[in-house]
Design a protein around this motif. Structure first.
Motif, short mmCIF file in Angstrom:
data_model
loop_
_atom_site.label_atom_id
_atom_site.label_comp_id
_atom_site.label_asym_id
_atom_site.label_seq_id
_atom_site.Cartn_x
_atom_site.Cartn_y
_atom_site.Cartn_z
N UNK A 18 0.85 -1.30 0.09
CA UNK A 18 -0.02 0.20 0.10
C UNK A 18 0.87 1.26 0.04
N UNK A 19 1.85 1.31 0.93
CA UNK A 19 2.74 2.34 0.74
C UNK A 19 3.46 2.52 -0.60
N UNK A 20 3.95 1.57 -1.10
CA UNK A 20 4.95 1.69 -2.27
C UNK A 20 3.83 2.04 -3.51
N UNK A 21 2.51 1.45 -3.47
CA UNK A 21 1.56 1.79 -4.68
C UNK A 21 1.21 3.07 -4.44
N UNK A 22 0.98 3.83 -3.02
CA UNK A 22 0.44 5.27 -2.72
C UNK A 22 1.69 5.97 -3.41
N UNK A 23 2.97 5.84 -2.95
CA UNK A 23 3.97 6.71 -3.70
C UNK A 23 3.85 6.67 -5.08
N UNK A 24 3.52 5.59 -5.89
CA UNK A 24 3.53 5.62 -7.01
C UNK A 24 2.57 6.38 -7.75
N UNK A 25 1.19 6.36 -7.28
CA UNK A 25 0.33 7.17 -7.61
C UNK A 25 0.46 8.52 -7.30
N UNK A 26 1.07 8.89 -6.30
CA UNK A 26 1.14 10.42 -5.78
C UNK A 26 2.29 11.10 -6.42
N UNK A 27 3.29 10.34 -7.01
CA UNK A 27 4.42 11.13 -7.82
C UNK A 27 4.58 10.70 -9.21
N UNK A 28 3.91 9.62 -9.76
CA UNK A 28 3.87 9.50 -11.21
C UNK A 28 5.20 8.72 -11.22
N UNK A 29 5.97 8.20 -10.49
CA UNK A 29 7.26 7.77 -10.85
C UNK A 29 7.28 6.51 -9.75
N UNK A 30 8.26 5.58 -10.28
CA UNK A 30 8.52 4.16 -9.46
C UNK A 30 9.68 4.81 -8.39
N UNK A 31 10.42 5.60 -8.67
CA UNK A 31 11.53 5.82 -7.75
C UNK A 31 11.35 5.87 -6.32
N UNK A 32 10.33 6.69 -5.94
CA UNK A 32 9.79 7.18 -4.57
C UNK A 32 9.77 5.48 -3.81
N UNK A 33 8.93 4.76 -4.62
CA UNK A 33 8.47 3.36 -4.17
C UNK A 33 9.72 2.49 -4.16
N UNK A 34 10.81 2.75 -4.89
CA UNK A 34 11.83 1.89 -4.83
C UNK A 34 12.69 2.43 -3.70
N UNK A 35 12.82 3.74 -3.61
CA UNK A 35 13.49 4.13 -2.24
C UNK A 35 13.01 3.58 -0.96
N UNK A 36 11.78 3.51 -0.91
CA UNK A 36 11.05 3.09 0.40
C UNK A 36 11.10 1.74 0.43
N UNK A 37 11.00 0.77 -0.64
CA UNK A 37 11.47 -0.63 -0.64
C UNK A 37 12.71 -0.78 -0.19
N UNK A 38 13.80 -0.31 -0.72
CA UNK A 38 15.14 -0.44 -0.42
C UNK A 38 15.20 -0.05 1.12
N UNK A 39 14.76 0.93 1.52
CA UNK A 39 14.95 1.33 2.91
C UNK A 39 14.32 0.28 3.91
N UNK A 40 13.48 -0.36 3.75
CA UNK A 40 12.73 -1.34 4.54
C UNK A 40 13.55 -2.58 4.45
N UNK A 41 13.95 -3.04 3.24
CA UNK A 41 14.82 -4.40 3.29
C UNK A 41 16.05 -4.06 3.75
N UNK A 42 16.55 -2.88 3.45
CA UNK A 42 18.06 -2.75 4.36
C UNK A 42 18.07 -2.52 5.79
N UNK A 43 17.06 -1.86 6.48
CA UNK A 43 16.78 -1.77 7.70
C UNK A 43 16.63 -3.14 8.34
N UNK A 44 15.71 -3.91 7.79
CA UNK A 44 15.40 -5.25 8.33
C UNK A 44 16.51 -6.26 8.19
#
Length: 397
Positions: free
Chosen positions: A207-233
């Motif tokens: 939901x977070x990644x998809x919302x960022x995609x809708x909000x910005x029109x770009x994949x990159x903010x969702x890629x950044x959030x996805x990378x942050x989640x996986x990196x921290x965990x």
């Protein structure tokens, strides 16, 4: 974060194929067909390769199944993948905001949701889907490849596929509501991970990644959030492992007060990011996706064989290199999968833990060719029989 629903971009120009070309399949059909094909390849091909070598398998699955298949499907349907999916030059501010959101969201929502899920789920189910086993029996190089795979390859390739192809494909043209496609894509994204214990947490991430995609029109903010989640965990798990604090069931040893403290810190971070976004709405960029007309190929579409050739050759060559470089490791991984060794309980006697540690050392020596493979196989079978005898009905483990 300024509004729960992203501002709707202006209606795109109706799609139109280039002159003399026949219309390709609709985005919805493309999304559904791609998801079905990806699921089959993910289970049959990706699962087998990851079993053979997890470090290599992560990269292979992400690049071939999600990026490669999606790229070929889009090109064959007459779309320009970069424009169609929103894989445009990264908007720096929005991408950084996405990364920070991924960090804050991990502590605010993912940690408590996963803690509750592991507390509720039966122990056998939690053990079966324990993703931390991915880091077991890995060399330092393989650990580095795994960490890079989950923080670079997975965010890029999965966002390209699940948001850029699937979510966009099932979304109606604006100004129609986009909530239902957002939820569906998040559920499908989570289901692809085949992890019932982590299903709710990954749906929230979708939901977070998809919302960022809708909000910005770009994949990159969702890629950044996805990378942050996986990196921290991943970093938190490796740090706990280095300190000797990992256990078979983290929910039994994690202090709920620590979970609440992390969640509070995460919510504070989310609040600060929301306040910043409200004061600086331009951080999100224009929030406009490329229209269908812009995303259409201007020239003739290459044949399917020509599109598939480089991906098939790349996959074949990489698999051949893996077999040539690590044939002993592949044999050991398949043997371990065929003859699973039951995990030890946390309070198991120190002697049993020492036996397991010695078995790991024996395995590493066999993989390097310093010992015959049979020496490891015999010791593993001995420990399997000993474990079965100690836990047989009527005997106290």
């Amino acid at each position: 974060m300024e509004d729960a629903t992203p501002s709707a971009p202006p209606p795109p120009t109706p799609p139109g194929p280039p002159s003399g070309a026949s219309p390709g399949p609709s985005p919805r059909w493309l999304a559904m067909a791609s998801a079905a094909l990806a699921l089959g390849l993910f289970i049959l091909v990706g699962g087998t390769v990851q079993l053979a070598n997890p470090a290599f398998g992560i990269w292979f699955t992400e690049l071939i199944v999600f990026l490669g298949l999606g790229w070929v499907m889009l090109r064959h349907a007459g779309w320009r993948p970069v424009l169609y999916t929103g894989l445009l030059p990264a908007p720096r501010g929005a991408t950084l905001m996405g990364f920070l959101l991924g960090v804050a969201n991990f502590f605010a929502l993912v940690v408590p949701i996963q803690f509750l899920a592991q507390s509720i789920a039966p122990e056998w189910l939690t053990r079966m889907f324990d993703s931390s086993r991915l880091f077991e029996e890995q060399t330092p190089v393989e650990l580095a490849l795994i960490l890079a795979g989950v923080t670079v390859a997975a965010p890029l390739c999965e966002e390209f596929f699940f948001r850029g192809i699937f979510q966009r494909g099932i979304s109606p043209a604006p100004p129609a509501p986009s909530l239902r496609p957002l939820v569906i894509s998040a559920v499908v994204f989570s289901a692809f991970h085949l992890d019932p214990v982590g299903f709710v947490a990954r749906t929230e991430l979708g939901l977070l990644f998809g919302w960022l995609y809708l909000r910005t029109g770009s994949l990159w903010p969702g890629i950044g959030a996805h990378a942050a989640n996986n990196l921290v965990s991943s970093v938190l798990f490796l740090a706990a492992k280095a300190m000797g604090e990992e256990t078979a069931d983290a929910s039994e040893t994690t202090d709920p007060r620590l979970v609440l403290a992390l969640a509070a810190a995460g919510w504070a971070g989310l609040g600060a990011l929301r306040a910043f976004a409200r004061r600086n709405p331009s951080i999100w960029g224009p929030g406009i996706h490329a229209s269908d007309e812009e995303a259409r190929e201007a020239g003739p579409v290459p044949s399917l064989a020509r599109l598939l050739l480089p991906w098939v050759v790349g996959a074949t060559v990489s698999l051949g290199v893996l077999v040539a470089v690590d044939s002993r490791g592949l044999s050991l991984n398949f043997y371990d999968a065929q003859y699973p060794l039951p995990p030890l309980e946390a309070p198991a006697p120190p002697a049993l833990h020492a036996e397991r540690k010695a078995l790991s050392a024996l395995r590493a020596a066999a993989r390097r060719g310093e010992l015959p493979m049979e020496a490891y196989y015999e010791e593993r079978q001995r420990q399997i029989r000993a474990h079965a005898l100690k836990t047989a009905p009527g005997l106290k483990p």
